[in-house]
Design a protein around this motif. Structure first.
Motif: not given
Length: 57
Positions: A19-26, A46-51
């Motif tokens: 739920s936090t992942i989806w909230l932060w995406v939003k 790669d985008s997750i590692n950069e984040w």
């Protein structure tokens, strides 16, 4: 070339709840996913590692 990760893999990799992942995406605080089909959503590893590197600084 990086891998595609499903939500459960992203959760394990980051330690963040679904739920936090989806909230932060939003809220644009987390990388946007890629929609492969109506029922399949993935993230680029790669985008997750950069984040992860950005939030550690």
């Amino acid at each position: 070339m990086s891998n595609f990760l499903r939500i459960t893999e992203v959760m394990k990799m980051t330690g963040i709840a679904k739920s936090t992942i989806w909230l932060w995406v939003k809220e644009e605080k987390f990388p946007k996913p890629i929609k492969l089909s109506p029922r399949i959503t993935v993230w680029d590893e790669d985008s997750i590692n950069e984040w992860k590197k950005e939030i550690q600084c």
